[in-house]
Design a protein around this motif. Structure first.
Motif, PDB file in Angstrom:
ATOM      1  N   PHE A 197       0.665  -1.157  -0.058  1.00 44.16           N
ATOM      2  CA  PHE A 197      -0.162   0.114   0.012  1.00 44.16           C
ATOM      3  C   PHE A 197       0.665   1.247   0.051  1.00 44.16           C
ATOM      4  O   PHE A 197       2.012   1.388   0.655  1.00 44.16           O
ATOM      5  N   ALA A 198       0.392   2.366  -0.353  1.00 44.51           N
ATOM      6  CA  ALA A 198       0.971   3.668  -0.200  1.00 44.51           C
ATOM      7  C   ALA A 198       0.553   4.163   1.170  1.00 44.51           C
ATOM      8  O   ALA A 198       0.127   3.687   1.831  1.00 44.51           O
ATOM      9  N   ARG A 199       2.005   4.629   1.776  1.00 41.82           N
ATOM     10  CA  ARG A 199       1.659   5.064   3.118  1.00 41.82           C
ATOM     11  C   ARG A 199       0.808   6.266   3.397  1.00 41.82           C
ATOM     12  O   ARG A 199       1.077   7.541   2.680  1.00 41.82           O
ATOM     13  N   SER A 200      -0.055   6.075   4.207  1.00 40.97           N
ATOM     14  CA  SER A 200      -1.013   7.199   4.447  1.00 40.97           C
ATOM     15  C   SER A 200      -0.294   8.024   5.358  1.00 40.97           C
ATOM     16  O   SER A 200       0.025   7.712   6.521  1.00 40.97           O
ATOM     17  N   ARG A 201      -0.185   9.112   5.012  1.00 40.43           N
ATOM     18  CA  ARG A 201       0.763  10.052   5.530  1.00 40.43           C
ATOM     19  C   ARG A 201       0.059  11.401   6.113  1.00 40.43           C
ATOM     20  O   ARG A 201       0.198  12.077   7.237  1.00 40.43           O
ATOM     21  N   LEU A 202      -1.255  11.711   5.502  1.00 41.67           N
ATOM     22  CA  LEU A 202      -1.677  13.101   5.590  1.00 41.67           C
ATOM     23  C   LEU A 202      -3.002  13.062   5.539  1.00 41.67           C
ATOM     24  O   LEU A 202      -3.511  12.421   4.474  1.00 41.67           O
ATOM     25  N   LEU A 203      -4.021  13.987   6.444  1.00 39.82           N
ATOM     26  CA  LEU A 203      -5.397  14.103   6.157  1.00 39.82           C
ATOM     27  C   LEU A 203      -5.309  15.594   5.912  1.00 39.82           C
ATOM     28  O   LEU A 203      -5.026  16.373   6.515  1.00 39.82           O
TER      29      LEU A 203
END
Length: 349
Positions: free
Chosen positions: A140-146
């Motif tokens: 998966f892509a790294r969830s970094r930011l909202l």
């Protein structure tokens, strides 16, 4: 909605409701710009830019700020500073950063957007945010930011919601960015300082050229280290301006003098909504701030839009119209717009 705006090149303009970006500097603001002390901002020695950045940072409770030409650029710089190639940012389907900024994060930063359905009030459901965060797994892509937006479509995110979102993001180790192009509209509507809203985020972008009325410019705010890195991205994106103090002086002036008057725009939007809502067939969403959405029956939508244009009323959209009040729209223009709209329906009765 942006491509569907009408123009009045052959018609005298009565009122321009296309956007709050259409404001023009008056005599006082032009004098402020004329008298601005300038330097070279790329060398970081333009005194007017430095004053603007310091003032805005203090006003919104951040260590530092960065002046750039547009909100699209400050949002993009924020995303590029938070995320690396292959990272992901979570964002609403209706958000400006996702929908109206040319896919810049993906195209220029190789940052994957993870769009989430906006709720009717503009929020993102906490459960939807949590479900969209990826596991720590190389598949998966790294969830970094909202990234959130406030206001979004003129809707204000409640303070209680911002607190809940921040708690979730901190728990899940996400950074938080706010597209606050109309942050001060939210602040005025809620009756709280803009710094209280901004305090829930690691970075905030604000626009000086929408309701505040400066001719050009936006600011990105964050920690000193964050803005130091953001300054490098601004250079790469071509956002480093030279004697930018002429524009920065206008930005500081509107931050000092044009925030409280946003309540006038909100009042005019309410008056406009009441007037248009009284016309047969029009469905008007009651505005929270300065943006009014109007649904027009398809059978008359084109003719109604043409009528408005011919009588000098500029709006965006046809079957779904967007009317935006701002610094250059007064009560008499609102009343004129309602009268012109009413004439269309009376002529068809």
């Amino acid at each position: 909605m942006y491509p569907q705006s009408n123009t009045a090149s052959q018609h005298a303009i009565v009122a321009d409701f296309r956007s709050d970006t259409v404001t023009r500097p008056g005599a006082t603001l032009r004098k402020v710009m004329h008298d601005a002390e300038v330097g070279d901002d790329v060398f970081h020695d333009d005194p007017a830019v430095n004053r603007l950045e310091a003032f805005a940072a203090d006003m919104l409770g951040f260590e530092s700020a960065l002046f750039a030409p547009s909100g699209t650029q400050t949002n993009l710089i924020g995303l590029l500073t938070h995320c690396q190639r292959g990272d992901e940012y979570l964002v609403g389907q209706e958000a400006h950063t996702y929908r109206y900024e040319g896919g810049g994060a993906a195209v220029l930063g190789s940052i994957q957007p993870q769009p989430i359905l906006n709720q009717p009030d503009g929020t993102l459901a906490l459960a939807d945010i949590a479900a969209a965060i990826k596991p720590d797994d190389y598949h998966f892509a790294r969830s970094r930011l909202l990234a959130l937006e406030n206001t979004i479509g003129g809707r204000v995110l409640p303070m209680s919601y911002l607190a809940e979102v921040e708690a979730l993001a901190r728990q899940r180790r996400l950074s938080l960015h706010l597209d606050g192009a109309r942050l001060f509209n939210a602040s005025v509507k809620l009756g709280v300082p803009a710094a209280e809203i901004a305090g829930h985020f690691d970075s905030v972008s604000i626009c000086l050229s929408k309701g505040l009325g400066a001719p050009v410019g936006s600011l990105l705010l964050g920690s000193r280290d964050f803005i130091g890195e953001a300054r490098r991205w601004r250079k790469m994106l071509g956002g480093g301006m030279r004697q930018a103090g002429i524009l920065a002086a206008a930005g500081e002036y509107v931050l000092r003098h044009h925030v409280e008057r946003l309540s006038e725009d909100h009042y005019h939007a309410e008056r406009l909504a009441e007037g248009l809502g009284s016309l047969s067939g029009l469905q008007v969403t009651p505005p929270q701030t300065n943006i009014v959405f109007v649904r027009v029956p398809p059978a008359v939508a084109e003719a109604f839009a043409s009528h408005l244009l011919q009588h000098g009323i500029l709006i965006t959209g046809t079957t779904l119209q967007r009317w935006v009040t701002h610094l250059d729209v007064d009560r008499s223009q609102v009343d004129a717009a309602i009268r012109i709209a009413r004439q269309f329906f009376e002529s068809r009765a």
